[in-house]
Design a protein around this motif. Structure first.
Motif, PDB file in Angstrom:
ATOM      1  N   HIS A  22      -3.917  -3.556  -6.863  1.00 57.63           N
ATOM      2  CA  HIS A  22      -2.578  -4.362  -6.427  1.00 57.63           C
ATOM      3  C   HIS A  22      -1.946  -3.549  -5.193  1.00 57.63           C
ATOM      4  O   HIS A  22      -1.060  -4.261  -4.460  1.00 57.63           O
ATOM      5  CB  HIS A  22      -1.740  -4.423  -7.734  1.00 57.63           C
ATOM      6  N   LEU A  23      -2.156  -2.364  -5.162  1.00 63.70           N
ATOM      7  CA  LEU A  23      -1.390  -1.553  -4.148  1.00 63.70           C
ATOM      8  C   LEU A  23      -1.951  -1.822  -2.720  1.00 63.70           C
ATOM      9  O   LEU A  23      -1.288  -1.527  -1.861  1.00 63.70           O
ATOM     10  CB  LEU A  23      -1.317  -0.126  -4.691  1.00 63.70           C
ATOM     11  N   VAL A  24      -3.192  -2.294  -2.748  1.00 65.84           N
ATOM     12  CA  VAL A  24      -3.708  -2.359  -1.192  1.00 65.84           C
ATOM     13  C   VAL A  24      -4.300  -4.014  -1.399  1.00 65.84           C
ATOM     14  O   VAL A  24      -5.226  -4.278  -1.916  1.00 65.84           O
ATOM     15  CB  VAL A  24      -5.110  -1.676  -1.155  1.00 65.84           C
ATOM     16  N   PRO A  25      -3.561  -4.810  -0.685  1.00 69.58           N
ATOM     17  CA  PRO A  25      -3.945  -6.316  -0.339  1.00 69.58           C
ATOM     18  C   PRO A  25      -5.216  -6.474   0.296  1.00 69.58           C
ATOM     19  O   PRO A  25      -5.486  -5.671   0.989  1.00 69.58           O
ATOM     20  CB  PRO A  25      -2.743  -6.882   0.416  1.00 69.58           C
ATOM     21  N   GLN A  26      -5.842  -7.419  -0.086  1.00 66.28           N
ATOM     22  CA  GLN A  26      -7.169  -7.763   0.253  1.00 66.28           C
ATOM     23  C   GLN A  26      -7.221  -7.962   1.961  1.00 66.28           C
ATOM     24  O   GLN A  26      -6.119  -8.432   2.505  1.00 66.28           O
ATOM     25  CB  GLN A  26      -7.705  -9.063  -0.218  1.00 66.28           C
ATOM     26  N   GLY A  27      -8.102  -7.187   2.511  1.00 62.51           N
ATOM     27  CA  GLY A  27      -8.172  -7.653   4.006  1.00 62.51           C
ATOM     28  C   GLY A  27      -7.488  -6.452   4.816  1.00 62.51           C
ATOM     29  O   GLY A  27      -7.261  -6.711   6.131  1.00 62.51           O
ATOM     30  N   THR A  28      -6.918  -5.538   4.278  1.00 62.80           N
ATOM     31  CA  THR A  28      -6.137  -4.416   4.905  1.00 62.80           C
ATOM     32  C   THR A  28      -7.023  -3.460   5.750  1.00 62.80           C
ATOM     33  O   THR A  28      -7.921  -2.931   4.892  1.00 62.80           O
ATOM     34  CB  THR A  28      -5.187  -3.681   3.539  1.00 62.80           C
ATOM     35  N   PRO A  29      -6.672  -3.165   6.949  1.00 65.72           N
ATOM     36  CA  PRO A  29      -7.382  -2.256   7.552  1.00 65.72           C
ATOM     37  C   PRO A  29      -7.438  -0.744   7.083  1.00 65.72           C
ATOM     38  O   PRO A  29      -6.387  -0.503   6.505  1.00 65.72           O
ATOM     39  CB  PRO A  29      -7.054  -2.294   9.061  1.00 65.72           C
ATOM     40  N   PRO A  30      -8.373   0.100   6.991  1.00 66.27           N
ATOM     41  CA  PRO A  30      -8.663   1.403   6.346  1.00 66.27           C
ATOM     42  C   PRO A  30      -7.277   2.141   6.852  1.00 66.27           C
ATOM     43  O   PRO A  30      -6.681   2.888   6.266  1.00 66.27           O
ATOM     44  CB  PRO A  30     -10.009   1.810   6.835  1.00 66.27           C
ATOM     45  N   ILE A  31      -6.953   2.077   8.124  1.00 68.90           N
ATOM     46  CA  ILE A  31      -6.099   2.948   8.618  1.00 68.90           C
ATOM     47  C   ILE A  31      -4.505   2.547   8.357  1.00 68.90           C
ATOM     48  O   ILE A  31      -3.584   3.521   8.096  1.00 68.90           O
ATOM     49  CB  ILE A  31      -6.192   2.866  10.140  1.00 68.90           C
ATOM     50  N   LEU A  32      -4.384   1.492   7.694  1.00 70.16           N
ATOM     51  CA  LEU A  32      -3.115   0.748   7.217  1.00 70.16           C
ATOM     52  C   LEU A  32      -2.935   0.968   6.020  1.00 70.16           C
ATOM     53  O   LEU A  32      -1.925   0.862   5.185  1.00 70.16           O
ATOM     54  CB  LEU A  32      -2.838  -0.592   7.838  1.00 70.16           C
ATOM     55  N   MET A  33      -4.091   1.485   5.196  1.00 71.93           N
ATOM     56  CA  MET A  33      -3.853   1.595   3.524  1.00 71.93           C
ATOM     57  C   MET A  33      -2.924   2.584   3.097  1.00 71.93           C
ATOM     58  O   MET A  33      -2.173   2.400   2.099  1.00 71.93           O
ATOM     59  CB  MET A  33      -5.406   1.753   3.105  1.00 71.93           C
ATOM     60  N   PRO A  34      -2.883   3.841   3.592  1.00 76.02           N
ATOM     61  CA  PRO A  34      -1.759   4.748   3.183  1.00 76.02           C
ATOM     62  C   PRO A  34      -0.382   4.088   2.941  1.00 76.02           C
ATOM     63  O   PRO A  34       0.381   4.160   2.300  1.00 76.02           O
ATOM     64  CB  PRO A  34      -1.868   5.957   4.007  1.00 76.02           C
ATOM     65  N   PHE A  35       0.112   3.463   4.373  1.00 80.30           N
ATOM     66  CA  PHE A  35       1.340   2.872   4.335  1.00 80.30           C
ATOM     67  C   PHE A  35       1.458   1.567   3.443  1.00 80.30           C
ATOM     68  O   PHE A  35       2.643   1.388   3.079  1.00 80.30           O
ATOM     69  CB  PHE A  35       1.300   2.176   5.852  1.00 80.30           C
ATOM     70  N   MET A  36       0.317   0.758   3.320  1.00 83.13           N
ATOM     71  CA  MET A  36       0.363  -0.157   2.447  1.00 83.13           C
ATOM     72  C   MET A  36       0.725  -0.039   0.997  1.00 83.13           C
ATOM     73  O   MET A  36       1.579  -0.370   0.226  1.00 83.13           O
ATOM     74  CB  MET A  36      -0.696  -1.212   2.456  1.00 83.13           C
TER      75      MET A  36
END
Length: 222
Positions: free
Chosen positions: A126-140
């Motif tokens: 749930h902490l990482v929405p579907q389709g999130t680019p790998p580079i934005l994952m820590p921010f998400m």
């Protein structure tokens, strides 16, 4: 300003028994157990059945039998306190963060403990929405964590702020009555009546919003 906010002070009043206004609803319960139901009772049963159907849909397939009852009880408690607070000289308990946080925080905490204990993988997903680019994952992950932590605060503040805002507006307008010209007094009366109708609708909407959001938060941990 001190007089304006005195209606939200729990220690104000003759006997300082303002918090007992939350228990007035208990006086309504005994007539519910009569053999022949009244029109009021039938209306309330209809509302409960409608809410039960709606919460079943929101919770989803993983629903345990009877777990909609806690949300129906929560809706009833908030709605009753919001309505009672509209009467003159009765303390509005839901306008205080003590009351609204006491409702929101234990619910959210129990959902989080249950979710992280039993469905850890699901909660991490749930902490990482579907389709999130790998580079934005820590921010998400940071954004989702913060938004999850502030959920009980937003629930409590939304309820309290809405109840305070309407009551303050009615108090401010009402205090201008004695100094107002007689020809303009009817405008004030109409405005106050419209505000009272608005507050009635806000009481229903806010109790519904609080309960629906709590139900949605519970559905996320399954």
């Amino acid at each position: 300003m001190a007089n304006l906010f005195s209606s939200f002070d729990p220690s104000s009043g003759i006997l300082s028994l303002n918090w007992l206004s939350s228990l007035i609803g208990l006086l309504i319960i005994p007539p519910m157990y009569w053999l022949i139901p009244s029109r009021m009772n039938m209306l309330w049963i209809k509302i409960i059945m409608t809410l039960n159907k709606e919460f079943k849909i929101l919770i989803g397939n993983n629903m345990i039998k009877g777990n909609t009852l806690i949300f129906i009880s929560l809706f009833s408690l908030i709605l009753l306190n919001n309505f009672i607070g509209l009467f003159p000289y009765i303390f509005t308990s839901t306008s205080h963060l003590i009351m609204s946080l006491a409702l929101a925080l234990p619910l959210w905490l129990s959902f989080m403990i249950y979710g992280w204990t039993n469905n850890t993988t699901h909660m991490l997903a749930h902490l990482v929405p579907q389709g999130t680019p790998p580079i934005l994952m820590p921010f998400m992950v940071c954004i989702e964590t913060i938004s999850n932590i502030i959920r009980p605060i937003t629930l409590a503040v939304r309820l309290s702020a809405n109840m305070i805002a309407g009551h303050l507006l009615m108090t401010l307008l009402g205090s201008t009555g004695p100094s107002m010209d007689m020809s303009l007094l009817w405008i004030l009366l109409i405005t106050q009546m419209l505000l009272l109708i608005l507050e009635l609708s806000v009481s229903i909407i806010q109790s519904y919003v609080f309960t629906v959001l709590s139900t949605l938060y519970s559905s996320e941990v399954n």
